[in-house]
Design an enzyme around this catalytic site. Sequence first.
Site, PDB file in Angstrom:
ATOM      1  CB  CYS A   1      -1.167  -0.374   1.325  1.00 52.22           C
ATOM      2  SG  CYS A   1      -2.078   1.724   1.381  1.00 52.22           S
TER       3      CYS A   1
ATOM      4  CB  CYS B   1      -1.501   4.995   3.614  1.00 44.80           C
ATOM      5  SG  CYS B   1      -1.852   3.294   4.408  1.00 44.80           S
TER       6      CYS B   1
ATOM      7  CB  CYS C   1      -4.521   3.335   0.447  1.00 43.01           C
ATOM      8  SG  CYS C   1      -4.575   4.150   2.158  1.00 43.01           S
TER       9      CYS C   1
ATOM     10  CE  LYS D   1      -7.335  -1.153   4.615  1.00 45.11           C
ATOM     11  NZ  LYS D   1      -6.225  -1.086   4.208  1.00 45.11           N
TER      12      LYS D   1
ATOM     13  NE  ARG E   1      -5.964   4.680   9.362  1.00 44.16           N
ATOM     14  CZ  ARG E   1      -7.481   4.539   9.217  1.00 44.16           C
ATOM     15  NH1 ARG E   1      -7.668   6.657   9.317  1.00 44.16           N
ATOM     16  NH2 ARG E   1      -7.209   3.954   8.257  1.00 44.16           N
TER      17      ARG E   1
ATOM     18  NE  ARG F   1      -6.683   4.764   5.734  1.00 47.88           N
ATOM     19  CZ  ARG F   1      -4.966   5.386   5.535  1.00 47.88           C
ATOM     20  NH1 ARG F   1      -5.214   6.797   4.211  1.00 47.88           N
ATOM     21  NH2 ARG F   1      -4.228   5.468   5.674  1.00 47.88           N
TER      22      ARG F   1
ATOM     23  CD  GLU G   1     -14.336  -4.450  -3.155  1.00 51.90           C
ATOM     24  OE1 GLU G   1     -13.162  -4.801  -4.262  1.00 51.90           O
ATOM     25  OE2 GLU G   1     -14.473  -2.877  -3.269  1.00 51.90           O
TER      26      GLU G   1
ATOM     27  CE  LYS H   1      -6.727  -4.221   7.899  1.00 53.55           C
ATOM     28  NZ  LYS H   1      -6.003  -3.168   7.668  1.00 53.55           N
TER      29      LYS H   1
ATOM     30  CB  SER I   1      -3.996  -2.092  15.512  1.00 50.74           C
ATOM     31  OG  SER I   1      -5.018  -0.827  14.935  1.00 50.74           O
TER      32      SER I   1
ATOM     33  CE1 TYR J   1      -0.122  -5.505  14.877  1.00 51.71           C
ATOM     34  CE2 TYR J   1      -2.483  -5.532  14.869  1.00 51.71           C
ATOM     35  CZ  TYR J   1      -1.736  -4.696  13.954  1.00 51.71           C
ATOM     36  OH  TYR J   1      -1.919  -4.566  12.993  1.00 51.71           O
TER      37      TYR J   1
HETATM   38  C1  PBG Z   1      -2.774  -0.007   5.105  1.00 50.33           C
HETATM   39  C2  PBG Z   1      -3.179  -0.884   6.191  1.00 50.33           C
HETATM   40  C3  PBG Z   1      -3.235  -0.667   6.795  1.00 50.33           C
HETATM   41  C4  PBG Z   1      -3.667  -1.149   7.760  1.00 50.33           C
HETATM   42  C5  PBG Z   1      -3.685  -2.425   8.034  1.00 50.33           C
HETATM   43  N1  PBG Z   1      -2.725  -2.280   6.574  1.00 50.33           N
HETATM   44  C6  PBG Z   1      -3.959   1.245   7.616  1.00 50.33           C
HETATM   45  C7  PBG Z   1      -5.799   1.590   7.386  1.00 50.33           C
HETATM   46  O1  PBG Z   1      -6.168   0.757   5.901  1.00 50.33           O
HETATM   47  O2  PBG Z   1      -5.477   2.637   7.181  1.00 50.33           O
HETATM   48  C8  PBG Z   1      -4.795  -1.018   9.053  1.00 50.33           C
HETATM   49  C9  PBG Z   1      -4.270  -2.637  10.752  1.00 50.33           C
HETATM   50  C10 PBG Z   1      -4.784  -2.946  11.423  1.00 50.33           C
HETATM   51  O3  PBG Z   1      -5.231  -1.681  12.895  1.00 50.33           O
HETATM   52  O4  PBG Z   1      -3.794  -3.764  11.921  1.00 50.33           O
HETATM   53  N2  PBG Z   1      -1.183  -0.134   4.589  1.00 50.33           N
END
Ligand code: PBG
Length: 343
Positions: A128, A130, A138, A213, A223, A235, A251, A266, A293, A332
């Site tokens: 990606c 970002c 992104c 996603k 982030r 986003r 999708e 996700k 996260s 994690y």
């Molecule tokens: C984008 C990406 C994100 C996450 C994984 N890949 C952030 C986003 O889409 O803003 C989030 C993963 C997480 O929250 O653990 N590179």
Amino acid sequence: MTLLEIENRQSKIVNRPRRLRATPAIRAMVRETELNARDFIYPLFVRHGQGRSEIRSMPGVYQLSVEESVREAEAAIRSGVNAVVLFGIPKAKDPIGLENFSEDGIVQQAIRAIKKEFPEMVVVTDVCLCEYTDHGHCGILNTGEHFHRGLPEGYVLNDETLDVLAKVAISHAECGADIIAPSGMMDGMVSTIRAGLDFAGYENLPILSYAVKYASSFYGPFRDAAEGAPKFGDRKSHQMDPANVCEALREAAIDVDEGADMLMVKPALAYLDVIRVVKDAFPELPMAAYNVSGEYSMIKAAAQNGWVDEEKVTLETLTAIKRAGADLIITYHAVDAARWLSA
Ligand code: PBG
């Protein structure tokens, strides 16, 4: 006893599901879902410099130097976890994110270092823009020399971004990545990356598509970790609306059509229904779910307050994600969970 006597003694209750819950051994025999460390993918955040620094909003998760990322990969292998997914924090950011496809980029260094030390480790790379762009979006933005009339200023341009994604994927492949995982939700990203990889001679390299996603607030702590928050806006022009599930099938179908080898949903926890419908629609593809996260940090915070038991709540959560239909779980908690499972 006569037959009549037996009949009279019989309880009115015939069905007693509790019979199969009576002992730990019977419960284990009839358990439908089993977590396995081999199903976990452990995210690593790699940055330039030395040592490691803990991420404030993700206790127990660190930004790692290349050397420390190898150490963390070793901890994963020791615990039984055989896959990591890499995220990079670049030295400098710019509108396109040049380090993202640089030979000396931080992720490129980490792939080489981990594969050198642990050739058997499965190294997945997130593809990606970002984390690498100075605006935190992104993709390439609709501004300056790329400006398209008819699209809003600052809109994430789809097709211009695809070229960059293909470059990043090839650059990861050249360093020895095992699986490419595009996460940007650009239309056509799987087919563009597939074509790029094939052209460069990597036709055997699988693509794990972040097919479904959502524009989720559960990414907040990530982030911080990846220093990839958008500097303005959000986003929502490319990530999905949390209210939608039929659209998830569209999708997923598109990405399958474009040649994705595996699919992902996700986040995971607030989207278990989505995991189930996507798995049922495409049972032939392995499916991953990203326990993101915010999901991790909520458990951590509650556990630190003594409000929940971290081990039990985490294993219950991961079991639920698997029960919903996920074959693989990015979490994690991977290393901790693997240790708890083998304890
Ligand atoms: C984008 C990406 C994100 C996450 C994984 N890949 C952030 C986003 O889409 O803003 C989030 C993963 C997480 O929250 O653990 N590179």
